[in-house]
Design a protein around this motif. Structure first.
Motif, PDB file in Angstrom:
ATOM      1  N   MET A   1      32.774  55.863  42.633  1.00 34.02           N
ATOM      2  CA  MET A   1      31.982  54.644  42.784  1.00 34.02           C
ATOM      3  C   MET A   1      32.908  53.434  42.910  1.00 34.02           C
ATOM      4  O   MET A   1      33.876  53.301  42.160  1.00 34.02           O
ATOM      5  CB  MET A   1      31.044  54.460  41.582  1.00 34.02           C
ATOM      6  N   THR A   2      32.629  52.568  43.847  1.00 39.13           N
ATOM      7  CA  THR A   2      33.444  51.373  44.059  1.00 39.13           C
ATOM      8  C   THR A   2      33.335  50.429  42.869  1.00 39.13           C
ATOM      9  O   THR A   2      32.241  50.099  42.424  1.00 39.13           O
ATOM     10  CB  THR A   2      33.002  50.634  45.331  1.00 39.13           C
ATOM     11  N   GLN A   3      34.489  50.012  42.352  1.00 33.95           N
ATOM     12  CA  GLN A   3      34.495  49.066  41.248  1.00 33.95           C
ATOM     13  C   GLN A   3      34.239  47.660  41.776  1.00 33.95           C
ATOM     14  O   GLN A   3      34.840  47.246  42.775  1.00 33.95           O
ATOM     15  CB  GLN A   3      35.843  49.103  40.520  1.00 33.95           C
ATOM     16  N   PRO A   4      33.342  46.905  41.136  1.00 31.13           N
ATOM     17  CA  PRO A   4      33.108  45.532  41.593  1.00 31.13           C
ATOM     18  C   PRO A   4      34.348  44.671  41.417  1.00 31.13           C
ATOM     19  O   PRO A   4      35.172  44.919  40.535  1.00 31.13           O
ATOM     20  CB  PRO A   4      31.953  45.060  40.701  1.00 31.13           C
ATOM     21  N   ILE A   5      34.453  43.670  42.254  1.00 33.20           N
ATOM     22  CA  ILE A   5      35.584  42.747  42.215  1.00 33.20           C
ATOM     23  C   ILE A   5      35.129  41.447  41.579  1.00 33.20           C
ATOM     24  O   ILE A   5      34.090  40.883  41.939  1.00 33.20           O
ATOM     25  CB  ILE A   5      36.122  42.511  43.636  1.00 33.20           C
ATOM     26  N   ARG A   6      35.934  40.969  40.630  1.00 40.27           N
ATOM     27  CA  ARG A   6      35.599  39.709  39.944  1.00 40.27           C
ATOM     28  C   ARG A   6      35.938  38.525  40.847  1.00 40.27           C
ATOM     29  O   ARG A   6      37.035  38.433  41.386  1.00 40.27           O
ATOM     30  CB  ARG A   6      36.360  39.588  38.625  1.00 40.27           C
ATOM     31  N   SER A   7      34.977  37.603  40.961  1.00 43.03           N
ATOM     32  CA  SER A   7      35.213  36.384  41.724  1.00 43.03           C
ATOM     33  C   SER A   7      34.402  35.267  41.079  1.00 43.03           C
ATOM     34  O   SER A   7      33.948  35.393  39.931  1.00 43.03           O
ATOM     35  CB  SER A   7      34.830  36.590  43.192  1.00 43.03           C
ATOM     36  N   THR A   8      34.220  34.180  41.830  1.00 41.31           N
ATOM     37  CA  THR A   8      33.561  32.990  41.293  1.00 41.31           C
ATOM     38  C   THR A   8      32.499  32.505  42.270  1.00 41.31           C
ATOM     39  O   THR A   8      32.703  32.514  43.485  1.00 41.31           O
ATOM     40  CB  THR A   8      34.583  31.856  41.039  1.00 41.31           C
ATOM     41  N   CYS A   9      31.365  32.041  41.760  1.00 38.34           N
ATOM     42  CA  CYS A   9      30.273  31.532  42.577  1.00 38.34           C
ATOM     43  C   CYS A   9      30.723  30.284  43.341  1.00 38.34           C
ATOM     44  O   CYS A   9      31.448  29.451  42.802  1.00 38.34           O
ATOM     45  CB  CYS A   9      29.083  31.210  41.676  1.00 38.34           C
ATOM     46  N   PRO A  10      30.277  30.116  44.588  1.00 38.56           N
ATOM     47  CA  PRO A  10      30.717  28.973  45.398  1.00 38.56           C
ATOM     48  C   PRO A  10      29.794  27.761  45.351  1.00 38.56           C
ATOM     49  O   PRO A  10      29.853  26.911  46.252  1.00 38.56           O
ATOM     50  CB  PRO A  10      30.724  29.567  46.804  1.00 38.56           C
ATOM     51  N   ASP A 446      34.691  22.466  32.823  1.00 36.52           N
ATOM     52  CA  ASP A 446      35.380  22.365  31.525  1.00 36.52           C
ATOM     53  C   ASP A 446      36.833  22.842  31.598  1.00 36.52           C
ATOM     54  O   ASP A 446      37.394  23.343  30.635  1.00 36.52           O
ATOM     55  CB  ASP A 446      34.598  23.073  30.414  1.00 36.52           C
ATOM     56  N   ARG A 447      37.438  22.641  32.793  1.00 33.05           N
ATOM     57  CA  ARG A 447      38.876  22.851  33.005  1.00 33.05           C
ATOM     58  C   ARG A 447      39.282  24.317  33.039  1.00 33.05           C
ATOM     59  O   ARG A 447      40.463  24.635  32.867  1.00 33.05           O
ATOM     60  CB  ARG A 447      39.709  22.109  31.936  1.00 33.05           C
ATOM     61  N   THR A 448      38.346  25.219  33.277  1.00 30.91           N
ATOM     62  CA  THR A 448      38.689  26.639  33.365  1.00 30.91           C
ATOM     63  C   THR A 448      39.052  27.000  34.801  1.00 30.91           C
ATOM     64  O   THR A 448      38.266  26.795  35.726  1.00 30.91           O
ATOM     65  CB  THR A 448      37.522  27.515  32.886  1.00 30.91           C
ATOM     66  N   ILE A 449      40.274  27.525  34.972  1.00 31.81           N
ATOM     67  CA  ILE A 449      40.747  27.978  36.277  1.00 31.81           C
ATOM     68  C   ILE A 449      40.332  29.431  36.451  1.00 31.81           C
ATOM     69  O   ILE A 449      40.597  30.274  35.594  1.00 31.81           O
ATOM     70  CB  ILE A 449      42.278  27.856  36.376  1.00 31.81           C
ATOM     71  N   SER A 450      39.649  29.705  37.557  1.00 29.91           N
ATOM     72  CA  SER A 450      39.199  31.068  37.845  1.00 29.91           C
ATOM     73  C   SER A 450      39.663  31.483  39.231  1.00 29.91           C
ATOM     74  O   SER A 450      39.853  30.650  40.125  1.00 29.91           O
ATOM     75  CB  SER A 450      37.668  31.161  37.781  1.00 29.91           C
ATOM     76  N   ARG A 451      39.808  32.789  39.399  1.00 28.02           N
ATOM     77  CA  ARG A 451      40.187  33.317  40.709  1.00 28.02           C
ATOM     78  C   ARG A 451      38.953  33.525  41.578  1.00 28.02           C
ATOM     79  O   ARG A 451      37.915  33.995  41.117  1.00 28.02           O
ATOM     80  CB  ARG A 451      40.903  34.658  40.533  1.00 28.02           C
ATOM     81  N   GLN A 452      39.079  33.128  42.826  1.00 23.25           N
ATOM     82  CA  GLN A 452      38.110  33.547  43.824  1.00 23.25           C
ATOM     83  C   GLN A 452      38.822  34.586  44.680  1.00 23.25           C
ATOM     84  O   GLN A 452      39.940  34.349  45.151  1.00 23.25           O
ATOM     85  CB  GLN A 452      37.655  32.356  44.671  1.00 23.25           C
ATOM     86  N   ARG A 453      38.168  35.741  44.850  1.00 24.19           N
ATOM     87  CA  ARG A 453      38.846  36.880  45.486  1.00 24.19           C
ATOM     88  C   ARG A 453      38.117  37.316  46.750  1.00 24.19           C
ATOM     89  O   ARG A 453      36.895  37.243  46.836  1.00 24.19           O
ATOM     90  CB  ARG A 453      38.959  38.042  44.500  1.00 24.19           C
ATOM     91  N   TYR A 521      49.120  36.990  39.587  1.00 24.50           N
ATOM     92  CA  TYR A 521      48.213  36.009  40.196  1.00 24.50           C
ATOM     93  C   TYR A 521      46.913  36.690  40.601  1.00 24.50           C
ATOM     94  O   TYR A 521      45.817  36.174  40.339  1.00 24.50           O
ATOM     95  CB  TYR A 521      48.895  35.379  41.409  1.00 24.50           C
ATOM     96  N   ASP A 522      47.015  37.848  41.210  1.00 26.82           N
ATOM     97  CA  ASP A 522      45.816  38.549  41.649  1.00 26.82           C
ATOM     98  C   ASP A 522      44.949  38.949  40.461  1.00 26.82           C
ATOM     99  O   ASP A 522      43.721  38.957  40.560  1.00 26.82           O
ATOM    100  CB  ASP A 522      46.203  39.794  42.454  1.00 26.82           C
ATOM    101  N   ALA A 523      45.560  39.236  39.329  1.00 26.96           N
ATOM    102  CA  ALA A 523      44.822  39.700  38.153  1.00 26.96           C
ATOM    103  C   ALA A 523      44.453  38.568  37.202  1.00 26.96           C
ATOM    104  O   ALA A 523      43.862  38.821  36.141  1.00 26.96           O
ATOM    105  CB  ALA A 523      45.660  40.739  37.411  1.00 26.96           C
ATOM    106  N   LEU A 524      44.786  37.320  37.553  1.00 22.92           N
ATOM    107  CA  LEU A 524      44.586  36.194  36.640  1.00 22.92           C
ATOM    108  C   LEU A 524      43.146  36.109  36.160  1.00 22.92           C
ATOM    109  O   LEU A 524      42.205  36.081  36.954  1.00 22.92           O
ATOM    110  CB  LEU A 524      44.975  34.890  37.340  1.00 22.92           C
ATOM    111  N   MET A 525      42.956  36.062  34.848  1.00 24.70           N
ATOM    112  CA  MET A 525      41.638  35.929  34.258  1.00 24.70           C
ATOM    113  C   MET A 525      41.314  34.447  34.058  1.00 24.70           C
ATOM    114  O   MET A 525      42.207  33.601  34.074  1.00 24.70           O
ATOM    115  CB  MET A 525      41.588  36.679  32.929  1.00 24.70           C
ATOM    116  N   PRO A 526      40.042  34.100  33.864  1.00 25.49           N
ATOM    117  CA  PRO A 526      39.687  32.690  33.641  1.00 25.49           C
ATOM    118  C   PRO A 526      40.502  32.082  32.503  1.00 25.49           C
ATOM    119  O   PRO A 526      40.568  32.637  31.404  1.00 25.49           O
ATOM    120  CB  PRO A 526      38.197  32.769  33.302  1.00 25.49           C
ATOM    121  N   THR A 527      41.128  30.955  32.795  1.00 25.28           N
ATOM    122  CA  THR A 527      42.063  30.335  31.854  1.00 25.28           C
ATOM    123  C   THR A 527      41.861  28.826  31.875  1.00 25.28           C
ATOM    124  O   THR A 527      41.886  28.211  32.942  1.00 25.28           O
ATOM    125  CB  THR A 527      43.524  30.649  32.260  1.00 25.28           C
TER     126      THR A 527
END
Length: 871
Positions: A1-10, A446-453, A521-527
């Motif tokens: 099963m394909t694992q979902p990819i974490r990203s951020t809403c636009p 609130d200053r959280t940096i998230s990855r968009q993938r 960088y690719d694995a960066l979690m919300p920080t």
């Protein structure tokens, strides 16, 4: 099963995490339960993201003067034109206009290119229309543009004050976090807004103040803080300007708010009794000619009480775009440098120029958005690059902005579609990667940096924005400065630059991320920033350390200034503009989703019943608004949610979806003198009934562009639905309809009464309904939501416009997350005896996802109960 990819809403600046899984039909989207912004929640827009990623309407190759081209030709032309303009007319003859839709890496390179290498600060962003007054207020109070609070503070506060923020519709996930806190710990909620919005449903108190009078209200609160002994004298040791701010507060006239004194007393008592108070503010504060002063009036109250930077208490500005904060951090505004440094500070300029090793750096702020487009219009700016935004619709005095762009010597537009009011004016169109195709970072409120993938391949010849900008930089002769292998390279450079900000004593420092490998960088979690050796995440200012030269905060003496435009006999109404629940900006994304278009399918203007009676305007009439700048036509929505003398209209409709309803054509270009932010919520207009000779409603399997004085188009599951009205009745309805639908050979069903001005036409091919048009001298009465389902089916009875007796009509969609209609809810209330919003949710799911429809469900319940009581 394909694992979902974490990203951020636009969408909005909440910054919700999403889990994306490509499917055969597109993209499956779910909320990320591990993301600290939303913990799995999504609003209706986020839930429907999978419906917006198709390739219909996508720009797939560069275009030069309307003809398909290649990247080499297009980018060389861009480089040559900008270089020639700088050579012949100086660096200030060029400009960039950017967007909160850009990723941080894109934003950073755009600013490096134009400020550090082209040598002009003529770069601004649509965040100027959104949060510039907050930036100005923060910098005046704190010494830098710092958001001190976090989302967790909402959940630990005893009182949350919402000022100029319809949180329930504009930031639904944050609103649900607030409502959950209210249920769990009894959090009190106060809404301060001239209009009664969906957010008021969960409030303990609503203060419907006069538009623009926020400073007077918060000055009164500051005076009460002093008189009732709530000043934190110990914290004031870290604050300058208290005496002058207090003197201005005591000189303030509360009567300009036109509020009931008892309401004001209750509000002040709540604020004074609850130390854990969070004040959330947004566009109602910012979009004002006194926006920066409104921000400082709010900050004054928190500084005077020491309620800042601590758990559960402080000011929290909520932003409107996914990367508005990232844009502020990279210096996206004309008066800023990257990493919260100041363009007019020589030490800051020298430090950034030295880091970039750039040939030049502007010595002063550039033109802010309104002035920038005026300079385009009068020929001072000769080359303009617009990226991911639609200023021909969204700017104040939008028709003048459209004309300015059309008359500019050279215009480049980078976007995902060429089908916008702005893109149609471009000399060069550059196809950009879209959300879910591009990779980078964003920063939320609130200053959280998230990855968009990236999870989908780039279609056609689309390219990321950072790659387009870097290539132009190289073609203009700056090869070494713009050689990047990936967005990770850009991010590392930007993070390294932020160390300079930290060294200069500023707040923004993410230098702890400057050595990230590509894999990290690719694995960066919300920080949450700051991310440096000396400080990590958290809140600011509780320790009394600020970023002015003396380390202290500043309270400002502010006084009430009314909106610039004044109502009078010619323009008697005050116009408020804003968003609706399920649409986003100019709808280039959300209008692709049938369920998002089903809630409010047509542009409207809210008008108070008293005003409507005086103007002889009835529900569903069309209303023409006129201002000194222009006009707009919208459907009347009669409601006491707006005060007498006030109107509200949404901002979303464009020349692509409803050309007569471009509401920013009526908005004056008045701006805050400090922030440059337009006063988009207080223009003046007249309102009259639009005198149409005929009204129409159409359903169609394929897209259409009608020829009528008024039309508004919305996507449906079956095709499109269109509202129409015209000033002159066509001589031949069949010919008119065939031309509109592009169906010269289709079989026709027609019912017509020329004396009454009624006509109904349905077009079929091989027994399948292609389109239908319903015409009458008044707004057409039929089951619109049922009729909209018919194209593409065998529908021999389409001309009735009514569902068969054995087929229930769900009515207009109320819950977009689960596609539940008004009639479905009303039927369930009646047949199942449902007596609460929770019971309706349990029976129908309505209101159980993002919750932004819960106020409307509650209103339906109240109406039903009133009718039952009256029987």
């Amino acid at each position: 099963m394909t694992q979902p990819i974490r990203s951020t809403c636009p969408y909005c600046g909440t910054g919700c995490g999403v889990l994306l899984t490509p499917t055969e039909n597109g993209l499956e989207v779910k909320g990320d339960p591990d993301h600290p912004a939303n913990y799995g929640r999504l609003c209706s827009k986020g839930s429907a993201l999978g419906e917006t990623v198709g390739l219909g309407g996508r720009l797939l190759a560069p275009q030069v003067h309307g003809q398909e081209s290649d990247w080499d030709t297009a980018l060389q032309l861009v480089a040559d034109k900008f270089a020639a303009s700088i050579r012949d007319h100086g660096p200030d003859s060029v400009a960039f206009y950017l967007s909160g839709q850009l990723l941080t890496e894109d934003y950073y390179l755009a600013n490096k290119l134009i400020k550090g290498y082209m040598g002009t600060a003529n770069v601004d962003t649509n965040s100027r229309l959104c949060m510039a007054s907050t930036v100005a207020g923060h910098k005046r109070a704190f010494g830098t543009d710092t958001v001190p609070q976090t989302y967790e503070d909402i959940e630990s506060a005893d009182l949350v004050v919402l000022v100029g923020s319809n949180l329930a519709w504009c930031h639904p996930v944050l609103y649900q976090r607030l409502i959950a806190a209210k249920a769990e710990r009894g959090t009190k909620i106060v809404v301060i807004d001239p209009r009664r919005t969906a957010t008021c449903d969960g409030a303990d108190l609503h203060l419907p103040l006069e538009a623009g009078s926020d400073v007077a209200l918060f000055n009164h609160l500051l005076a009460q803080i002093y008189e009732q002994g709530a000043v934190d004298a110990e914290f004031l040791a870290h604050v300058n300007g208290f005496d002058a701010a207090l003197a201005a507060a005591f000189n303030s006239d509360l009567s300009v708010t036109k509020l009931d004194p008892d309401l004001v007393r209750k509000f002040c008592n709540l604020f004074l009794r609850n130390e854990k108070t969070v004040t959330i503010f947004s566009q109602g504060v910012n979009q004002s000619s006194a926006g920066a002063d409104k921000v400082n009036a709010i900050l004054n109250c928190h500084l005077a009480t020491g309620r800042i930077g601590k758990p559960g208490c402080g000011p929290l500005s909520v932003t409107g775009q996914p990367n508005a904060m990232g844009g502020r951090e990279v210096g996206g505004l004309a008066n800023m440098l990257a990493c919260h440094l100041d363009i007019e500070n020589a030490q800051h300029r020298d430090a950034v120029q030295g880091f970039w090793q750039s040939p030049c750096m502007p010595q002063a702020a550039g033109l802010k958005a309104v002035d920038m487009f005026r300079a385009v219009g009068d020929g001072r700016i000769k080359a303009l690059w617009i990226i991911h935004t639609n200023p021909a619709v969204s700017m104040p005095d939008a028709s003048a902005v459209r004309d300015a762009i059309a008359g500019c010597d050279f215009v480049v537009v980078s976007d995902v579609t060429g089908q916008t009011d702005t893109a149609r004016l471009a000399d060069v169109l550059l196809p950009a990667s879209a959300w879910a195709e591009k990779s980078g970072t964003v920063t939320n409120t609130d200053r959280t940096i998230s990855r968009q993938r990236a999870v989908l391949p780039e279609p056609g010849f689309a390219r990321p924005d950072w790659a387009q900008l870097a290539e132009v930089g190289r073609r203009m002769g700056w090869e070494e400065a713009f050689t990047y292998a990936s967005e990770a390279d850009v991010f590392r450079e930007y993070a390294a630059l932020s160390a300079i900000s930290g060294d200069l004593g500023k707040d923004f420092d993410i230098s702890g991320l400057a050595t990230l490998s590509d894999e990290a960088y690719d694995a960066l979690m919300p920080t949450r920033w700051p991310i440096a050796d000396h400080k990590q995440g958290g809140r600011f200012f509780a320790d009394g350390h600020f970023f002015h030269a003396d380390g202290k905060a500043k309270m400002l003496a502010v006084t009430h200034r009314p909106p610039v435009a004044r109502t009078g006999p010619r323009y008697p109404f005050r116009l408020n503009t804003g968003r609706v629940r399920d649409q986003w900006h100019t709808m280039t994304r959300t209008a692709r989703s049938p369920r998002l278009s089903a809630h409010l399918a047509e542009p409207f203007v809210e008008i108070n019943p008293t005003d409507a009676r005086q103007l002889e305007i009835k529900a569903n009439d069309l209303v023409q608004l006129k201002s000194p700048q222009g006009s707009a036509v919208m459907r009347a929505r009669i409601t006491d949610a707006v005060q007498t003398g006030a109107l509200f209209a949404p901002i979303h409709w464009t020349g692509e979806t409803a050309p007569a309803a471009r509401i920013c054509d009526t908005v004056a270009g008045e701006v805050d003198p400090v922030s440059g932010q337009p006063e988009s919520k207080a223009s003046v207009v007249s309102a009259t009934r639009f005198q149409a000779a005929w009204f129409g409603f159409a359903i169609t399997l394929t897209d259409v562009t009608p020829q009528a004085e008024y039309w508004a188009k919305a996507k449906t599951e079956a095709g499109f639905r269109v509202e129409l009205a015209g000033a002159t009745v066509p001589e031949d309805w069949e010919a008119t309809a065939r031309a509109m639908f592009g169906l010269p050979e289709a079989d026709l069903q027609i019912l017509q009464d020329k004396k009454r001005g009624v006509a109904r036409l349905a077009f079929h091919k091989d027994g399948i309904l292609q389109a239908a048009l319903f015409v009458a001298p008044d707004p057409v009465a039929l089951m619109r939501d049922y009729a909209a389902t018919l194209p593409g089916q065998a529908a021999p009875d389409a001309l009735t416009g009514r569902a068969p007796a054995d087929m229930p009509d769900p009515g207009p969609t109320l819950c977009s997350c689960f596609n539940v209609g008004v009639n479905t809810i009303l039927t369930a209330i009646e047949t199942q005896g449902l007596m609460s919003v929770e019971a309706i949710g349990a029976a129908l799911q309505a209101g159980t996802n993002c919750g932004s429809c819960r106020p409307e469900i509650a209103a339906l319940l109240a109406q039903t109960q009133q009718l039952e009581a009256a029987e």
